[in-house]
Scaffold this motif. Structure first.
Motif, short mmCIF file in Angstrom:
data_model
loop_
_atom_site.label_atom_id
_atom_site.label_comp_id
_atom_site.label_asym_id
_atom_site.label_seq_id
_atom_site.Cartn_x
_atom_site.Cartn_y
_atom_site.Cartn_z
N SER A 49 -8.93 12.21 -28.43
CA SER A 49 -10.17 11.47 -28.17
C SER A 49 -11.21 11.66 -29.26
CB SER A 49 -10.75 11.91 -26.82
OG SER A 49 -11.07 13.29 -26.83
N ASN A 50 -11.06 12.68 -30.13
CA ASN A 50 -12.09 12.96 -31.13
C ASN A 50 -12.40 11.76 -32.01
OD1 ASN A 50 -11.86 15.47 -30.06
ND2 ASN A 50 -11.12 16.49 -31.90
N TRP A 51 -11.32 11.11 -32.51
CA TRP A 51 -11.54 10.01 -33.44
C TRP A 51 -12.12 8.79 -32.73
CZ3 TRP A 51 -9.41 5.21 -32.95
CH2 TRP A 51 -8.29 5.08 -32.11
N MET A 52 -12.08 8.76 -31.40
CA MET A 52 -12.68 7.66 -30.66
C MET A 52 -14.13 7.95 -30.30
SD MET A 52 -9.53 7.15 -27.99
CE MET A 52 -7.90 7.78 -28.42
N LEU A 53 -14.42 9.19 -29.91
CA LEU A 53 -15.74 9.54 -29.40
C LEU A 53 -16.76 9.81 -30.50
CD1 LEU A 53 -14.78 11.84 -26.39
CD2 LEU A 53 -15.40 9.42 -26.36
N ILE A 54 -16.33 10.49 -31.56
CA ILE A 54 -17.28 10.82 -32.63
C ILE A 54 -17.83 9.56 -33.30
CG2 ILE A 54 -17.54 11.96 -34.87
CD1 ILE A 54 -15.63 14.12 -33.87
N PRO A 55 -16.99 8.58 -33.68
CA PRO A 55 -17.55 7.36 -34.28
C PRO A 55 -18.46 6.58 -33.33
CG PRO A 55 -15.22 7.55 -34.77
CD PRO A 55 -15.51 8.59 -33.74
N THR A 56 -18.08 6.48 -32.05
CA THR A 56 -18.93 5.72 -31.13
C THR A 56 -20.27 6.41 -30.92
OG1 THR A 56 -17.75 6.77 -29.27
CG2 THR A 56 -17.05 4.56 -29.92
N ALA A 57 -20.26 7.75 -30.82
CA ALA A 57 -21.53 8.49 -30.70
C ALA A 57 -22.38 8.31 -31.95
CB ALA A 57 -21.25 9.96 -30.44
#
Length: 252
Positions: A49-57
């Motif tokens: 999930s890191n690569w999904m959550l960090i960019p959206t945040a």
């Protein structure tokens, strides 16, 4: 069907998965060639999930900052749209992942590496131990939540993103870190949760709204065009296959 009938069918299918499919898939995974196993190891971390959550945040933070510095109705509306779309993705993926993490640590299902010692139906409740955190698969949950978010926002991409999600979810089984039912239940959680988030967003008219004929749609034709909706779907997508909404719910 009544709710209890649906629950009975779901439990029966789940029991078949636990008793028959899990051992079979584990056996097939162990029999795979090293090259095939290397391939699935190479793609499995797409489900992190890191690569999904960090960019959206990051997108949310930058959009908030830019909206404050670029005064004007049009700018505020544009940045607001970006914030809402990124927030929908962040809440859907992050929320589904959080639920998966809580469930797997509470249920405490032993990983497949303990199959010979403990079998495939061993649970150590509230273990909060990585070796007993198999059900559901977090990678499967995250990648299916991501695929569902993309499918909701960009309908024409759904076949592509769900195909990737299936490969990633099964990679967790085929490299031997999850059972088949772990991946399936993670996929179900990851698929269902974004729709619940969409419902809450629509109730507040954030990014989505209730469609006149029932179901949901993105707010505004410009929003739909910005996200690449085909012209034929911009006023009708997701209204034919969704149940009609309670009029009293629309007022919320």
């Amino acid at each position: 069907m009544k709710l209890w009938e649906q629950a009975l069918i779901a439990l029966s299918i789940l029991a078949v998965g636990f008793l028959l499919i899990d051992p079979f898939m584990l056996e097939r995974a162990e029999a795979m060639s090293p090259a095939a196993r290397d391939f699935f190891r190479a793609i499995t971390d797409i489900g992190r999930s890191n690569w999904m959550l960090i960019p959206t945040a990051t997108i949310i933070a930058f959009a908030v900052l830019l909206r404050r510095n670029h005064v004007g109705f049009r700018n505020a509306a544009g940045y607001g749209l970006i914030i809402q779309a990124a927030s929908f993705a962040f809440v859907s993926i992050g929320g589904a992942g959080l639920i998966a993490s809580l469930c797997k640590n509470i249920l405490g299902r032993a990983r497949p590496k303990f199959y010979e010692e403990l079998g495939h139906f061993h649970f150590n409740f509230f273990a909060f131990d990585a070796d007993h955190a198999s059900l559901p698969s977090g990678h499967s949950t995250s990648i299916f939540a991501f695929a569902t978010v993309v499918a909701i926002l960009i309908p024409r991409a759904r076949v592509f993103v769900y195909s990737i999600a299936v490969w990633v979810a099964f990679s967790r089984v085929l490299i031997g870190v999850h059972y088949f039912t772990d991946a399936v239940l993670g996929a179900i959680l990851g698929t269902v949760f974004p729709y619940l988030v969409r419902d809450r967003f629509a109730a507040r008219r954030w990014l989505f709204e209730y469609a006149p004929g029932g179901g949901y749609r993105l707010r505004g034709l410009r929003t739909q065009a910005w996200l690449g909706w085909p012209a034929g779907l911009r006023s009708s997508y997701d209204t034919a296959d969704q149940p009609a909404q309670d009029p009293s719910a629309k007022q919320g």
